[in-house]
Structures are given as C-alpha cells and as structure tokens.
Motif scaffolding. Structure first.
Motif, PDB file in Angstrom:
ATOM      1  N   PRO A  67      30.382  77.898 -26.683  1.00 51.97           N
ATOM      2  CA  PRO A  67      30.696  79.211 -26.746  1.00 51.97           C
ATOM      3  C   PRO A  67      30.004  80.163 -25.684  1.00 51.97           C
ATOM      4  CG  PRO A  67      29.183  79.396 -28.062  1.00 51.97           C
ATOM      5  CD  PRO A  67      28.677  77.658 -27.102  1.00 51.97           C
ATOM      6  N   LEU A  68      29.175  79.698 -24.688  1.00 48.47           N
ATOM      7  CA  LEU A  68      28.238  80.344 -23.321  1.00 48.47           C
ATOM      8  C   LEU A  68      29.612  80.449 -22.729  1.00 48.47           C
ATOM      9  CD1 LEU A  68      24.342  80.182 -24.116  1.00 48.47           C
ATOM     10  CD2 LEU A  68      26.246  81.274 -24.929  1.00 48.47           C
ATOM     11  N   LEU A  69      29.485  81.436 -21.512  1.00 48.08           N
ATOM     12  CA  LEU A  69      29.691  81.816 -20.965  1.00 48.08           C
ATOM     13  C   LEU A  69      28.539  81.225 -19.271  1.00 48.08           C
ATOM     14  CD1 LEU A  69      32.655  82.488 -18.501  1.00 48.08           C
ATOM     15  CD2 LEU A  69      31.185  84.386 -18.137  1.00 48.08           C
ATOM     16  N   ALA A 240      16.383  87.568 -24.684  1.00 44.68           N
ATOM     17  CA  ALA A 240      15.542  88.611 -22.898  1.00 44.68           C
ATOM     18  C   ALA A 240      16.358  87.470 -22.046  1.00 44.68           C
ATOM     19  CB  ALA A 240      14.859  88.062 -23.214  1.00 44.68           C
ATOM     20  N   VAL A 241      17.537  86.192 -22.269  1.00 47.58           N
ATOM     21  CA  VAL A 241      18.130  85.569 -21.049  1.00 47.58           C
ATOM     22  C   VAL A 241      18.898  86.420 -20.662  1.00 47.58           C
ATOM     23  CG1 VAL A 241      19.487  83.346 -20.825  1.00 47.58           C
ATOM     24  CG2 VAL A 241      17.167  82.796 -22.108  1.00 47.58           C
ATOM     25  N   TRP A 242      19.164  87.071 -21.162  1.00 48.12           N
ATOM     26  CA  TRP A 242      21.145  87.931 -20.995  1.00 48.12           C
ATOM     27  C   TRP A 242      20.403  89.287 -20.836  1.00 48.12           C
ATOM     28  CZ3 TRP A 242      21.088  83.676 -23.593  1.00 48.12           C
ATOM     29  CH2 TRP A 242      22.361  82.665 -24.151  1.00 48.12           C
ATOM     30  N   LEU A 243      19.295  89.439 -21.585  1.00 48.84           N
ATOM     31  CA  LEU A 243      18.679  91.053 -21.577  1.00 48.84           C
ATOM     32  C   LEU A 243      18.358  91.298 -19.844  1.00 48.84           C
ATOM     33  CD1 LEU A 243      16.983  92.036 -24.232  1.00 48.84           C
ATOM     34  CD2 LEU A 243      18.762  93.117 -23.918  1.00 48.84           C
ATOM     35  N   GLY A 244      17.933  90.106 -19.243  1.00 44.75           N
ATOM     36  CA  GLY A 244      17.662  90.736 -17.640  1.00 44.75           C
ATOM     37  C   GLY A 244      18.873  90.752 -16.426  1.00 44.75           C
ATOM     38  N   ALA A 245      18.870  91.975 -16.597  1.00 46.89           N
ATOM     39  CA  ALA A 245      19.772  92.429 -15.192  1.00 46.89           C
ATOM     40  C   ALA A 245      21.612  92.547 -15.839  1.00 46.89           C
ATOM     41  CB  ALA A 245      19.420  91.580 -13.574  1.00 46.89           C
ATOM     42  N   SER A 246      21.182  92.782 -16.887  1.00 47.14           N
ATOM     43  CA  SER A 246      22.502  92.878 -17.484  1.00 47.14           C
ATOM     44  C   SER A 246      22.759  94.025 -18.198  1.00 47.14           C
ATOM     45  CB  SER A 246      22.854  92.001 -19.275  1.00 47.14           C
ATOM     46  OG  SER A 246      23.714  92.477 -19.369  1.00 47.14           O
ATOM     47  N   ALA A 247      23.713  95.058 -17.594  1.00 47.01           N
ATOM     48  CA  ALA A 247      23.786  95.726 -17.767  1.00 47.01           C
ATOM     49  C   ALA A 247      23.768  96.357 -19.555  1.00 47.01           C
ATOM     50  CB  ALA A 247      25.305  96.725 -17.023  1.00 47.01           C
ATOM     51  N   ASP A 248      24.237  95.897 -20.069  1.00 47.30           N
ATOM     52  CA  ASP A 248      24.604  95.438 -21.608  1.00 47.30           C
ATOM     53  C   ASP A 248      23.027  96.152 -22.337  1.00 47.30           C
ATOM     54  OD1 ASP A 248      27.574  94.846 -22.288  1.00 47.30           O
ATOM     55  OD2 ASP A 248      26.587  93.853 -20.681  1.00 47.30           O
ATOM     56  N   CYS A 368      27.599  82.463 -30.758  1.00 51.56           N
ATOM     57  CA  CYS A 368      26.632  83.096 -29.488  1.00 51.56           C
ATOM     58  C   CYS A 368      25.444  84.038 -30.667  1.00 51.56           C
ATOM     59  CB  CYS A 368      27.903  83.665 -29.104  1.00 51.56           C
ATOM     60  SG  CYS A 368      28.936  83.534 -28.171  1.00 51.56           S
ATOM     61  N   THR A 369      26.060  84.766 -31.036  1.00 48.26           N
ATOM     62  CA  THR A 369      24.943  86.073 -31.838  1.00 48.26           C
ATOM     63  C   THR A 369      23.150  84.840 -32.032  1.00 48.26           C
ATOM     64  OG1 THR A 369      26.963  87.098 -32.811  1.00 48.26           O
ATOM     65  CG2 THR A 369      24.277  87.527 -33.557  1.00 48.26           C
ATOM     66  N   VAL A 370      24.209  83.991 -33.110  1.00 48.26           N
ATOM     67  CA  VAL A 370      22.678  82.869 -33.123  1.00 48.26           C
ATOM     68  C   VAL A 370      21.880  82.395 -32.037  1.00 48.26           C
ATOM     69  CG1 VAL A 370      22.126  80.309 -34.052  1.00 48.26           C
ATOM     70  CG2 VAL A 370      23.924  81.539 -35.596  1.00 48.26           C
ATOM     71  N   MET A 443      38.508  92.115 -30.278  1.00 51.86           N
ATOM     72  CA  MET A 443      38.448  92.483 -28.598  1.00 51.86           C
ATOM     73  C   MET A 443      37.259  92.108 -28.342  1.00 51.86           C
ATOM     74  SD  MET A 443      40.973  94.622 -28.037  1.00 51.86           S
ATOM     75  CE  MET A 443      39.725  95.860 -26.437  1.00 51.86           C
ATOM     76  N   SER A 444      36.715  91.139 -28.921  1.00 49.24           N
ATOM     77  CA  SER A 444      35.248  90.631 -28.539  1.00 49.24           C
ATOM     78  C   SER A 444      35.104  89.224 -28.701  1.00 49.24           C
ATOM     79  CB  SER A 444      34.088  91.017 -29.275  1.00 49.24           C
ATOM     80  OG  SER A 444      33.926  92.213 -28.783  1.00 49.24           O
ATOM     81  N   LYS A 445      36.131  87.947 -27.605  1.00 47.76           N
ATOM     82  CA  LYS A 445      36.571  86.923 -27.359  1.00 47.76           C
ATOM     83  C   LYS A 445      36.346  86.125 -26.397  1.00 47.76           C
ATOM     84  CE  LYS A 445      40.777  87.968 -27.808  1.00 47.76           C
ATOM     85  NZ  LYS A 445      42.470  87.229 -28.335  1.00 47.76           N
ATOM     86  N   ALA A 446      35.005  85.637 -27.002  1.00 52.72           N
ATOM     87  CA  ALA A 446      33.666  85.244 -25.311  1.00 52.72           C
ATOM     88  C   ALA A 446      33.206  86.521 -25.298  1.00 52.72           C
ATOM     89  CB  ALA A 446      34.708  84.213 -24.899  1.00 52.72           C
ATOM     90  N   GLU A 447      31.923  86.003 -24.328  1.00 56.37           N
ATOM     91  CA  GLU A 447      30.749  86.376 -23.861  1.00 56.37           C
ATOM     92  C   GLU A 447      29.529  87.474 -24.706  1.00 56.37           C
ATOM     93  OE1 GLU A 447      32.591  88.720 -20.705  1.00 56.37           O
ATOM     94  OE2 GLU A 447      34.198  86.916 -20.539  1.00 56.37           O
ATOM     95  N   THR A 448      30.097  87.029 -26.015  1.00 58.42           N
ATOM     96  CA  THR A 448      29.445  87.985 -26.990  1.00 58.42           C
ATOM     97  C   THR A 448      27.518  88.386 -26.731  1.00 58.42           C
ATOM     98  OG1 THR A 448      30.009  86.380 -28.540  1.00 58.42           O
ATOM     99  CG2 THR A 448      31.194  88.301 -28.577  1.00 58.42           C
ATOM    100  N   GLU A 449      27.367  86.643 -26.188  1.00 65.11           N
ATOM    101  CA  GLU A 449      26.282  86.897 -25.815  1.00 65.11           C
ATOM    102  C   GLU A 449      25.287  88.315 -25.061  1.00 65.11           C
ATOM    103  OE1 GLU A 449      28.341  84.485 -22.493  1.00 65.11           O
ATOM    104  OE2 GLU A 449      28.266  85.286 -24.606  1.00 65.11           O
ATOM    105  N   ARG A 450      26.454  88.644 -24.567  1.00 69.89           N
ATOM    106  CA  ARG A 450      26.097  89.285 -23.013  1.00 69.89           C
ATOM    107  C   ARG A 450      26.626  90.987 -24.173  1.00 69.89           C
ATOM    108  NH1 ARG A 450      29.399  92.621 -20.158  1.00 69.89           N
ATOM    109  NH2 ARG A 450      31.001  91.005 -20.361  1.00 69.89           N
ATOM    110  N   ILE A 451      28.384  91.440 -24.417  1.00 71.88           N
ATOM    111  CA  ILE A 451      28.514  92.138 -25.299  1.00 71.88           C
ATOM    112  C   ILE A 451      27.752  92.870 -26.293  1.00 71.88           C
ATOM    113  CG2 ILE A 451      30.531  93.535 -26.104  1.00 71.88           C
ATOM    114  CD1 ILE A 451      32.120  91.388 -24.417  1.00 71.88           C
ATOM    115  N   TRP A 452      27.409  92.110 -26.699  1.00 66.01           N
ATOM    116  CA  TRP A 452      26.586  91.507 -28.444  1.00 66.01           C
ATOM    117  C   TRP A 452      25.133  92.396 -28.885  1.00 66.01           C
ATOM    118  CZ3 TRP A 452      29.794  88.681 -32.303  1.00 66.01           C
ATOM    119  CH2 TRP A 452      30.622  89.035 -32.283  1.00 66.01           C
ATOM    120  N   LEU A 453      24.817  92.290 -27.339  1.00 67.76           N
ATOM    121  CA  LEU A 453      22.896  92.686 -27.448  1.00 67.76           C
ATOM    122  C   LEU A 453      22.665  94.465 -27.529  1.00 67.76           C
ATOM    123  CD1 LEU A 453      22.627  91.437 -23.457  1.00 67.76           C
ATOM    124  CD2 LEU A 453      21.507  90.742 -25.577  1.00 67.76           C
ATOM    125  N   PRO A 454      23.172  95.242 -27.938  1.00 66.09           N
ATOM    126  CA  PRO A 454      22.510  95.896 -28.596  1.00 66.09           C
ATOM    127  C   PRO A 454      23.176  96.205 -30.310  1.00 66.09           C
ATOM    128  CG  PRO A 454      24.590  96.681 -26.847  1.00 66.09           C
ATOM    129  CD  PRO A 454      24.555  95.221 -26.941  1.00 66.09           C
TER     130      PRO A 454
END
Length: 491
Positions: A67-69, A240-248, A368-370, A443-454
């Motif tokens: 399920p990851l991009l 942290a894999v997605w916190l690196g240089a992601s605007a999220d 993805c959240t897991v 409105m969050s179909k895919a890419e939630t490994e980044r979008i749901w960081l907050p």
C-alpha cells in the motif's frame, strides 16, 4: 523537587519496578500484545497481497509497491552506518536515559536524537535524493516560488488555478493545500534560504520537534513517568522514513504544538498560552485542509481539563481569538478557504483520487499507518483500549515512593476521577478518531504514510504502556531500517 532537578531514583523506580500482581499478569498481557502486533502484521500482509493483485490486474491503485508509494529497490547509502548505530544506541540506552535525565535536558536530547534519526534515514538515499530534491519535484511547492512575486495578488488569485484545466493550474501539492504551505517556502526563499536543501532541512528540523510536543502534552495531561516511557519510541519512530524532508513533517510539528500549548494553557491556567495554541491551530488549518481534524485532540484536552476551563473563563476566549488570527489574515488578503476546499474536491476526483478504489484504500490506509507507527504502537494501542475500558493498565505508573517528580501539580488540576493512564488513553482515542474520520472521508486514498504523519506521531505515545521497552524498540528500529533500505519511497 523542581522540574529541572534530576529525578533519577524515583523515575527509575516507577519505570523499572512492577507489583507482584503485574508480574503475574505479564505473560498473559504479553501474549495479547503479540496478538495485536501479529494482527497488525496480517493487515499489512493482506494490503500488500491484495494491492499487488489489484495493481497488476487493473492498474487502479497508482502505487508501485502497495500500500506504499514506493519501489522495491534494496540499497544502502551514506546514512546507513549512522542509522544502524543510532538505532542500537537508542535501544540500549534510550529507556535508561529517559528515566534518568532531568526534564529539560530530556526534551533537548529527544529533539536531537529524533533529528539525527530522520537525517540518517534520509541520507540512506544520499543528500540529493534523500533531502535536497524532495521538495523540488514536478508536484512540489518549490516549483511555484517565482509565481509568488506578488504575494497579496497571488493569494487573491489562488483559487483560480486549483482545478485542472484552468490556466496555469497549480502542481498537485500546491493545489491540494491552503496557501500557507507554499507561502512558508516562499518566505524561506525571500530570507535567503533558497533551494531544496534548505527547504528539506527546515522540514526535518521543524518536524523533529513534534516528538517534543507530544512529550510535553503527555506530561501535562497524564504524568511525567508516562512521558518518559514514551520518549524512546517517539525518537525511534518508523515514521521518520517519511518525516525526512516531507513538508508534512513541518505540518505535523505545527499541529502538535497547537495541542501541546493548549495542554500547558489549561494545566497552567494561562490565557497567553491558549492564544498561542489557537494561533498555531489556525495556521494548521491553512497548511493542510485535513488538519482541521486536529480539533478533535484539542477538544479532548478541553474535556480532560473541564474544571480548569470553567475556573479560568478567559482561556476559551483567548483560544478562540488566537485561532481567528490566521484565517482572518488570509481572508482579508483575498483567499477563501471554503471555496478552495470545494475546488480541491473537484481537482482530487479529476486525478488518480477519482480512480483509486475506496473499497481497498479504506482499510489499506490503516496498513500504511501500521508501517509508520510500527508493531509496538499496535501493542500499545491494545493497552490503550484496556486503559479506556478498565481505567487502569498493567504498567501502572502509580508511585512506589512518596517523592514527587515535579512541583508542577498538573494532574491535580485535571479531572481527578481519571487516573493518568486513562487521561492519556482518552487523548489517543481522540487522535485515532480523527484518523478514522480522515479515512472514511475518501479524501485520503493512498499516500497516507505521508499525509497522516500529524496523527501518527501521537499514536506513538501509546508505547508508554508497554512494560518491556527494549524488545519493542528493536522491532521499531528493524522495521524502519528495512523499509528505508528495501524500498525507494516516493517521499
């Protein structure tokens, strides 16, 4: 004892000792923790297998390693040795340092270690791929810096370029967020911090403070020992894999501090902090439309602090006044949030969001959240549910000594009928509810490994309920290292 004093004897006793009844229940509780982690692993496995079938058969997921991009690409890089060493050091010494350091040095150490962990994982892909080019891609914010030469004029015209097919439509990420997101990078550019390298470092350094905000909140709303137990897990997060240089990552930090300042405001009865919390809450909503859901954790804070809010009636007006500042400023500048959001929905369904199957992503998003929160969080959330149900946990933080950790009487200003683990569990339940609302919205179909960081950074605090941290920390680190070294992530 003052908050800055070294509370080693007491905290070590709280962290490392358990009652006889707790020791007797450990095997059963551990089995349940492992069941929870195993169920989470099965969810991820199902998302991978079902996702690969859908993608290779129909091509409707638009991700290459569901399920990851991401792409399957085993590799190593300059950040590999540092990431491995930092992971080993955190597993070996993290829980002890979290128990022994005085509070303020602990916060500084947590921020520094989180920053090092994010950077080392990002540098596995090298400086250019891992940091400098992350925000310069075709769909990213830095692509439109030159279009903001007249900021007021651009804000007035912003909604005219959201929908695909309009003249000069915004790139996907610019169109998909309110203009405060892009404006941040415009202002960085104006101050001389130009290019993807500075923008990436801004996101890393700011994003790492989210872990500090969570610790501050847990201490204020629950107690210090729970915050200390959570600290190593907030540092060694797979996210942290997605916190690196992601605007999220930057968005996550702003939202986290809005909750943290509100917790400090209600426990300290400070209208000034309430106003600051409101200011960041308003900014959060203009960084990402989805961050309006951070209002749910804020509501949980107010619920937990009900008597305090009533005793200091200036808190709510200060919070509301602060939260109106950013929306008012953007509205006066000519940007209409509601119009932009309606147009975004149109843009979303014009793109791959209109093709991606809701029936898969509504549960694969949770997989993805897991992956961004790890197996320890799955086990911790099981104990969170227990804390909500039974109003206690098997890793009770009840003092074994009469010596206090701090002179700050935070918990006594909250609802006294609720023990500290239950207060933390209620906060985490509000965060999880926000995540579920985002999921069901479609409105969050895919890419939630980044979008749901907050939201993910808060769920990591559930690991405070786990009695034996080092095996779980090891699992978290191994997952993050495998993800970063086996996959080439899209973010």
């Amino acid at each position: 004892m003052a908050a800055s004093a070294r509370p080693a004897p007491y905290v070590a006793a709280v962290t490392l000792s358990r009652t006889r009844s707790e020791r007797r229940s450990d095997p059963r509780c551990l089995r349940r923790d492992l069941y929870a982690a195993g169920a989470a692993a099965l969810l991820v496995t199902a998302a991978v297998l079902v996702g690969r079938h859908i993608q290779f058969t129909y091509g409707t997921l638009f991700v290459r390693w569901p399920p990851l991009l991401a792409d399957w690409d085993p590799h190593a890089g300059p950040g590999t040795p540092g990431a491995v060493l930092l992971a080993a050091a955190t597993v070996a010494y993290g829980p002890t340092l979290a128990a022994r350091l005085s509070w303020r040095p602990l916060l500084a150490t947590a921020w520094a270690a989180t920053t090092a962990w994010i950077l080392s994982l990002a540098l596995v892909d090298g400086w250019h791929r891992g940091i400098a080019s992350r925000l310069t891609g075709h769909n990213e914010y830095l692509r439109v810096i030159d279009r903001f030469h007249d900021i007021p004029g651009t804000l007035r015209d912003f909604t005219h370029h959201i929908v695909a097919g309009t003249p000069d439509p915004w790139p996907a990420h610019v169109a998909g967020h309110p203009p405060a997101a892009t404006l941040t990078f415009v202002l960085l550019d104006r101050t001389g911090l130009r290019g993807g390298g500075w923008a990436g470092l801004w996101c890393v350094l700011a994003g790492a403070t989210a872990s500090v905000a969570v610790l501050v909140t847990v201490r204020a709303l629950a107690d210090e020992s729970l915050a200390r137990r959570a600290a190593p897990f907030l540092v060694l997060a797979p996210a942290a894999v997605w916190l690196g240089a992601s605007a999220d990552a930057y968005f996550a930090a702003v939202a986290a501090w809005s909750v943290a300042l509100l917790a400090l405001a209600v426990t300290g009865r400070s209208p000034a902090l309430a106003a600051a919390s409101g200011l960041l809450l308003g900014l959060s909503c203009y960084l990402s439309y989805g961050l309006t859901l951070i209002a749910l954790p804020c509501a949980a804070v107010l619920l937990l602090a009900g008597p305090t809010v009533l005793a200091r009636p200036a808190l709510l007006p200060a919070l509301l006044a602060g939260s109106a500042v950013v929306p008012l400023a953007f509205t006066l500048a000519g940007f209409d949030w509601w119009t932009a959001y309606r147009l975004l929905i149109t843009r979303y369904y014009q793109g791959v969001g209109g093709t991606r199957p809701y029936g898969y992503w509504v549960w694969a998003n949770l997989a993805c959240t897991v992956l961004i929160t790890g197996p320890a969080t799955a086990a911790g959330l099981r104990r969170t549910a227990t804390a909500l149900t039974h109003r206690t946990t098997s890793t009770s933080t009840r003092p074994t000594s009469t010596r206090p950790t701090s002179t700050r009487p935070t918990s006594t200003r909250l609802v006294s009928a609720r023990p500290a683990p239950t207060r933390l569990a209620l906060l985490l339940a509000a965060v999880f509810l926000a995540l579920l609302v985002a999921d069901l919205s479609g409105m969050s179909k895919a890419e939630t490994e980044r979008i749901w960081l907050p939201f993910a950074v808060w769920l990591l605090a559930a690991c405070a309920f786990l009695p034996r941290p080092r095996p779980w920390l090891t699992a978290q680190a191994v997952l993050a290292l495998l993800l970063n070294h086996l996959l080439l992530t899209g973010w």
